[in-house]
Scaffold this motif. Structure first.
Motif, short mmCIF file in Angstrom:
data_model
loop_
_atom_site.label_atom_id
_atom_site.label_comp_id
_atom_site.label_asym_id
_atom_site.label_seq_id
_atom_site.Cartn_x
_atom_site.Cartn_y
_atom_site.Cartn_z
N THR A 88 0.83 -1.20 0.00
CA THR A 88 0.00 0.00 0.00
C THR A 88 0.86 1.25 0.00
O THR A 88 0.59 2.23 -0.71
CB THR A 88 -0.93 0.01 1.23
OG1 THR A 88 -1.73 -1.17 1.22
CG2 THR A 88 -1.83 1.24 1.21
N TYR A 133 2.35 1.79 -3.40
CA TYR A 133 1.30 2.25 -4.31
C TYR A 133 1.09 3.76 -4.16
O TYR A 133 1.03 4.49 -5.16
CB TYR A 133 -0.01 1.51 -4.03
CG TYR A 133 -1.19 2.02 -4.82
CD1 TYR A 133 -1.44 1.57 -6.11
CD2 TYR A 133 -2.06 2.97 -4.26
CE1 TYR A 133 -2.52 2.05 -6.83
CE2 TYR A 133 -3.13 3.45 -4.98
CZ TYR A 133 -3.36 2.99 -6.26
OH TYR A 133 -4.41 3.47 -6.97
N TYR A 134 0.97 4.23 -2.92
CA TYR A 134 0.73 5.66 -2.69
C TYR A 134 1.93 6.50 -3.10
O TYR A 134 1.77 7.62 -3.60
CB TYR A 134 0.38 5.91 -1.22
CG TYR A 134 -1.08 5.71 -0.93
CD1 TYR A 134 -2.01 6.69 -1.30
CD2 TYR A 134 -1.54 4.57 -0.30
CE1 TYR A 134 -3.36 6.51 -1.05
CE2 TYR A 134 -2.89 4.38 -0.04
CZ TYR A 134 -3.80 5.36 -0.42
OH TYR A 134 -5.14 5.18 -0.18
N PHE A 172 1.78 6.33 -7.18
CA PHE A 172 0.61 6.86 -7.86
C PHE A 172 -0.01 8.08 -7.19
O PHE A 172 -0.98 8.65 -7.72
CB PHE A 172 -0.47 5.77 -8.00
CG PHE A 172 -0.04 4.63 -8.87
CD1 PHE A 172 -0.05 4.75 -10.25
CD2 PHE A 172 0.41 3.44 -8.31
CE1 PHE A 172 0.35 3.70 -11.06
CE2 PHE A 172 0.82 2.37 -9.12
CZ PHE A 172 0.79 2.50 -10.49
N TRP A 173 0.48 8.49 -6.03
CA TRP A 173 -0.07 9.69 -5.38
C TRP A 173 1.02 10.69 -5.03
O TRP A 173 0.99 11.84 -5.50
CB TRP A 173 -0.83 9.30 -4.11
CG TRP A 173 -1.47 10.49 -3.46
CD1 TRP A 173 -2.64 11.09 -3.80
CD2 TRP A 173 -0.93 11.23 -2.35
NE1 TRP A 173 -2.88 12.17 -2.98
CE2 TRP A 173 -1.85 12.28 -2.08
CE3 TRP A 173 0.22 11.12 -1.56
CZ2 TRP A 173 -1.65 13.21 -1.05
CZ3 TRP A 173 0.42 12.04 -0.54
CH2 TRP A 173 -0.50 13.06 -0.29
N LEU A 174 1.99 10.28 -4.22
CA LEU A 174 3.02 11.22 -3.76
C LEU A 174 3.88 11.73 -4.91
O LEU A 174 4.15 12.94 -5.00
CB LEU A 174 3.90 10.54 -2.69
CG LEU A 174 4.95 11.44 -2.04
CD1 LEU A 174 4.26 12.61 -1.35
CD2 LEU A 174 5.77 10.65 -1.03
N ARG A 175 4.31 10.83 -5.78
CA ARG A 175 5.16 11.25 -6.90
C ARG A 175 4.45 12.24 -7.82
O ARG A 175 5.03 13.29 -8.18
CB ARG A 175 5.64 10.02 -7.68
CG ARG A 175 6.57 10.35 -8.83
CD ARG A 175 7.03 9.08 -9.54
NE ARG A 175 7.85 9.39 -10.71
CZ ARG A 175 7.36 9.69 -11.90
NH1 ARG A 175 6.05 9.73 -12.09
NH2 ARG A 175 8.17 9.97 -12.91
N VAL A 219 2.02 14.27 -7.07
CA VAL A 219 1.82 15.51 -6.32
C VAL A 219 3.09 16.35 -6.32
O VAL A 219 3.08 17.56 -6.60
CB VAL A 219 1.37 15.21 -4.88
CG1 VAL A 219 1.45 16.48 -4.02
CG2 VAL A 219 -0.04 14.66 -4.86
N ALA A 271 -5.51 21.94 -4.10
CA ALA A 271 -5.05 20.95 -3.13
C ALA A 271 -4.71 21.62 -1.80
O ALA A 271 -5.01 21.08 -0.72
CB ALA A 271 -3.83 20.20 -3.67
#
Length: 289
Positions: A18, A21-22, A25-28, A30, A267
């Motif tokens: 998990t 994954y974050y 697909f999320w932190l990078r 952003v 954001a």
């Protein structure tokens, strides 16, 4: 010793997929968005992307419209959702049927909702047709739902949004209500409490965590509303923050980096509003044992 070390690392091993994954697909994305929002299309460092946004008269209007939308829609949807959750929890005859019907709008995607109500609120749409066949209006008395001023149009969007979102909040609150200890509520009535007193002093305080969850999720999604508005009114008829992000990205050529800067601002607003709400609601306070 080996077994102790292995057990110590088991939790980290389990959450690793998990976490990866974050990060990917999320932190990078952003971090990448924030970084490139400070560069123009020629990759030259600049603040012009943000200056363009703050000078745009639509930014102020989008901020005002989004704020009005969040305040009114979240308040209305919470009160109605709480009322429906309390009513359905009574488990009266037909409660399950009412619950099933209420959940239908939640299953519809925003695109379908926008298309349905866009055609419905047209002058010759199905809403006016229904009212005409019911004898409520005449042939010449059809409503021009989409011809109102900006505030009236925003209120119409709030009603449409409430129709779709109320079931979502109701499910969260209903789950919380069904998990409340009945003994505490019954004790409130035994000691002379009225329905309103029991609701205010017993039910709502015990329902605090569910209320916090429902409100924070709804506030975040309300700030990001845009698709239904665009499908019904088009771009910049009722400007809101996220709609402006999409407008700069898809409708204008050469403004992709400005869209990135706009997304960073949105954001940041979502983060600040969420933290303020959680602070005010006491979510950061540790419960005393």
């Amino acid at each position: 010793m080996q077994k102790t070390i292995t057990k110590k690392w088991i939790p980290y091993i389990l959450i690793a997929p998990t976490l990866i994954y974050y990060i990917v697909f999320w932190l990078r994305p952003v971090i990448s968005s924030v970084y490139y929002s400070f560069f123009d299309e020629s990759n030259i460092f600049t603040l012009n992307n943000y200056i363009t946004i703050f000078k745009d008269p639509y930014f102020k209007q989008a901020l005002i419209n989004t704020s009005i939308f969040v305040l009114i829609s979240v308040t209305i949807e919470f009160l109605i959702s709480l009322g429906l959750a309390l009513i359905i929890n009574k488990k009266f005859k037909g409660a399950q049927i009412l619950l099933s019907i209420a959940l239908i709008p939640m299953a519809l995607p925003a695109v379908a909702v926008g298309a349905m109500w866009s055609s419905g609120f047209a002058t010759y749409g199905w809403v006016n047709s229904l009212l005409y066949h019911l004898g409520i209006i005449s042939e010449s008395g059809k409503f021009a739902f989409l011809a109102g001023n900006d505030f009236q149009s925003l209120m119409l969007i709030i009603l449409i949004d409430a129709w779709q979102v109320i079931p979502f909040m109701m499910v969260i609150l209903l789950a919380g209500v069904q998990g409340l200890p009945k003994d505490s509520i019954e004790a409130g009535y035994i000691f002379g409490g009225t329905k309103f007193t029991v609701l205010r002093k017993i039910t709502l305080p015990m329902l605090k965590s569910s209320i916090q969850t429902a409100l924070i999720l709804r506030i975040i999604s309300a700030i990001q509303v845009w698709l239904i508005i665009v499908m019904i009114y088009g771009y910049r008829r009722i400007p809101v923050l996220l709609e402006e992000v999409v407008f700069y990205e898809e409708q204008l050529i050469g403004f992709y980096r400005v869209a990135l800067a706009y997304s960073v601002i949105v954001a940041a607003i979502v983060s600040v509003v969420s933290i303020i709400y959680l602070k005010i609601s006491g979510a950061f306070k540790k419960e005393e044992l």
